[in-house]
Design a protein around this motif. Structure first.
Motif, PDB file in Angstrom:
ATOM      1  N   PRO A   1       0.808  -1.231   0.000  1.00 23.77           N
ATOM      2  CA  PRO A   1       0.000   0.000   0.000  1.00 23.77           C
ATOM      3  C   PRO A   1       0.838   1.276   0.000  1.00 23.77           C
ATOM      4  O   PRO A   1       0.439   2.273  -0.590  1.00 23.77           O
ATOM      5  CB  PRO A   1      -0.817  -0.133   1.291  1.00 23.77           C
ATOM      6  CG  PRO A   1      -0.925  -1.604   1.517  1.00 23.77           C
ATOM      7  CD  PRO A   1       0.387  -2.173   1.053  1.00 23.77           C
TER       8      PRO A   1
ATOM      9  N   SER B   1      -8.688   4.452  -2.456  1.00 20.40           N
ATOM     10  CA  SER B   1      -9.549   3.289  -2.233  1.00 20.40           C
ATOM     11  C   SER B   1      -9.982   2.664  -3.557  1.00 20.40           C
ATOM     12  O   SER B   1     -10.075   1.431  -3.672  1.00 20.40           O
ATOM     13  CB  SER B   1     -10.781   3.697  -1.421  1.00 20.40           C
ATOM     14  OG  SER B   1     -10.410   4.140  -0.135  1.00 20.40           O
TER      15      SER B   1
ATOM     16  N   VAL C   1      -6.987   0.538  -5.090  1.00 21.25           N
ATOM     17  CA  VAL C   1      -6.691  -0.745  -4.441  1.00 21.25           C
ATOM     18  C   VAL C   1      -7.856  -1.730  -4.542  1.00 21.25           C
ATOM     19  O   VAL C   1      -7.658  -2.948  -4.475  1.00 21.25           O
ATOM     20  CB  VAL C   1      -6.308  -0.544  -2.955  1.00 21.25           C
ATOM     21  CG1 VAL C   1      -5.056   0.304  -2.842  1.00 21.25           C
ATOM     22  CG2 VAL C   1      -7.437   0.071  -2.161  1.00 21.25           C
ATOM     23  N   ALA C   2      -9.080  -1.222  -4.723  1.00 22.63           N
ATOM     24  CA  ALA C   2     -10.251  -2.100  -4.799  1.00 22.63           C
ATOM     25  C   ALA C   2     -10.563  -2.542  -6.229  1.00 22.63           C
ATOM     26  O   ALA C   2     -11.225  -3.565  -6.432  1.00 22.63           O
ATOM     27  CB  ALA C   2     -11.471  -1.395  -4.210  1.00 22.63           C
TER      28      ALA C   2
ATOM     29  N   ARG D   1     -12.826  -3.858   0.814  1.00 23.62           N
ATOM     30  CA  ARG D   1     -11.425  -3.450   0.620  1.00 23.62           C
ATOM     31  C   ARG D   1     -11.277  -1.943   0.753  1.00 23.62           C
ATOM     32  O   ARG D   1     -10.302  -1.462   1.343  1.00 23.62           O
ATOM     33  CB  ARG D   1     -10.940  -3.909  -0.762  1.00 23.62           C
ATOM     34  CG  ARG D   1      -9.476  -3.582  -1.051  1.00 23.62           C
ATOM     35  CD  ARG D   1      -8.578  -4.355  -0.121  1.00 23.62           C
ATOM     36  NE  ARG D   1      -7.180  -3.991  -0.306  1.00 23.62           N
ATOM     37  CZ  ARG D   1      -6.584  -2.974   0.327  1.00 23.62           C
ATOM     38  NH1 ARG D   1      -7.266  -2.229   1.177  1.00 23.62           N
ATOM     39  NH2 ARG D   1      -5.308  -2.718   0.113  1.00 23.62           N
ATOM     40  N   ALA D   2     -12.222  -1.202   0.217  1.00 27.18           N
ATOM     41  CA  ALA D   2     -12.170   0.258   0.316  1.00 27.18           C
ATOM     42  C   ALA D   2     -12.332   0.712   1.764  1.00 27.18           C
ATOM     43  O   ALA D   2     -11.668   1.665   2.201  1.00 27.18           O
ATOM     44  CB  ALA D   2     -13.261   0.879  -0.561  1.00 27.18           C
TER      45      ALA D   2
ATOM     46  N   GLU E   1      -8.898   0.168   3.573  1.00 27.60           N
ATOM     47  CA  GLU E   1      -7.678   0.740   3.013  1.00 27.60           C
ATOM     48  C   GLU E   1      -6.966   1.637   4.038  1.00 27.60           C
ATOM     49  O   GLU E   1      -7.579   2.491   4.667  1.00 27.60           O
ATOM     50  CB  GLU E   1      -7.993   1.534   1.748  1.00 27.60           C
ATOM     51  CG  GLU E   1      -6.881   2.414   1.231  1.00 27.60           C
ATOM     52  CD  GLU E   1      -5.542   1.687   1.109  1.00 27.60           C
ATOM     53  OE1 GLU E   1      -4.517   2.342   1.322  1.00 27.60           O
ATOM     54  OE2 GLU E   1      -5.520   0.477   0.824  1.00 27.60           O
TER      55      GLU E   1
ATOM     56  N   THR F   1      -4.000   5.400   1.588  1.00 26.02           N
ATOM     57  CA  THR F   1      -4.807   6.534   2.058  1.00 26.02           C
ATOM     58  C   THR F   1      -4.012   7.423   2.993  1.00 26.02           C
ATOM     59  O   THR F   1      -4.061   8.657   2.901  1.00 26.02           O
ATOM     60  CB  THR F   1      -6.075   6.025   2.775  1.00 26.02           C
ATOM     61  OG1 THR F   1      -6.850   5.244   1.867  1.00 26.02           O
ATOM     62  CG2 THR F   1      -6.916   7.187   3.271  1.00 26.02           C
TER      63      THR F   1
END
Length: 219
Positions: free
Chosen positions: A56, A96, A99-100, A156-157, A160, A164
């Motif tokens: 991340p 978000s 990554v999602a 997932r969001a 995160e 972020t």
């Protein structure tokens, strides 16, 4: 105190909802485009899936490079909206979404590929154009996969953290989500508050996974 507790929760839900809708649209479009890929788009496929395997912090770093104050995209955003994108709710939504996205993309693509092409061809023979075949045959038949992808993307969001924190920061009431709030609360010694947020995230995640299992049982 109650406002301080619920602020990250409400913000996390808002960000997750917006990100999930964006991911739903982008994931379906990307999956439809890549559905009949015969290997020619392999590098694009890898690019779509990269956020799944990248740390991340690396994703956050790349977002800063792309959308930072000195980047062309960042300067354009500042010129249009009269403020930079970094350290705003918009930055948290972007992080978000990135990554999602792979989760929604993979689910939608798997759904499209599971459909018997003879069924779609029958729709074309009956006079349906590509748009009608997609909306009235392909999407309904792959709805279970799409719903699974949407739920996973939402979860997932919601969870995160790294990207972020780097890209949107941890500003209470503005960009502080549940994961960042848990981190700060634990570091500050507010273990009880951290536990309450953790319990809430576990409950939400459990419900999301339960819904997915129910969908699978209906196969």
């Amino acid at each position: 105190m109650m406002n301080e507790f619920w602020s990250p929760v409400i913000l996390s839900v808002k960000i997750a909802c917006i990100s999930s809708v964006l991911v739903l649209v982008l994931g379906i479009l990307a999956a439809k485009w890549m559905r009949n890929d015969k290997g020619k788009k392999i590098f694009l496929e890898i690019l779509f899936l990269l956020p799944l395997v990248l740390p991340p912090s690396v994703v956050g770093f790349l977002l800063i490079i792309i959308f930072g104050h000195n980047s062309p995209v960042g300067k354009l955003f500042t010129w249009i909206f009269n403020q930079p994108i970094m350290f705003t709710m918009g930055a948290a939504v972007i992080a978000s979404t990135v990554v999602a996205f792979p989760l929604m993309y993979q689910s939608a693509k798997a759904g499209f590929q599971s459909i018997d092409k003879d069924i779609e061809d029958a729709g074309r023979v009956d006079g349906g154009n590509e748009g009608k075949v997609f909306f009235y045959i392909t999407l309904p038949l792959s709805l279970r996969f799409i719903m699974t992808g949407f739920i996973l993307s939402f979860a997932r969001a919601m969870g995160e953290f790294g990207a972020t924190l780097m890209f949107a920061g941890n500003i209470p009431g503005k960009t502080q989500t549940i994961p960042t709030a848990v981190y700060i609360a634990f570091e500050s010694g507010h273990t009880r508050t951290a536990w309450l947020w953790v319990a809430m995230m576990i409950a939400i995640s459990f419900i999301m996974l339960l819904i997915i299992q129910v969908l699978k049982d209906k196969e």
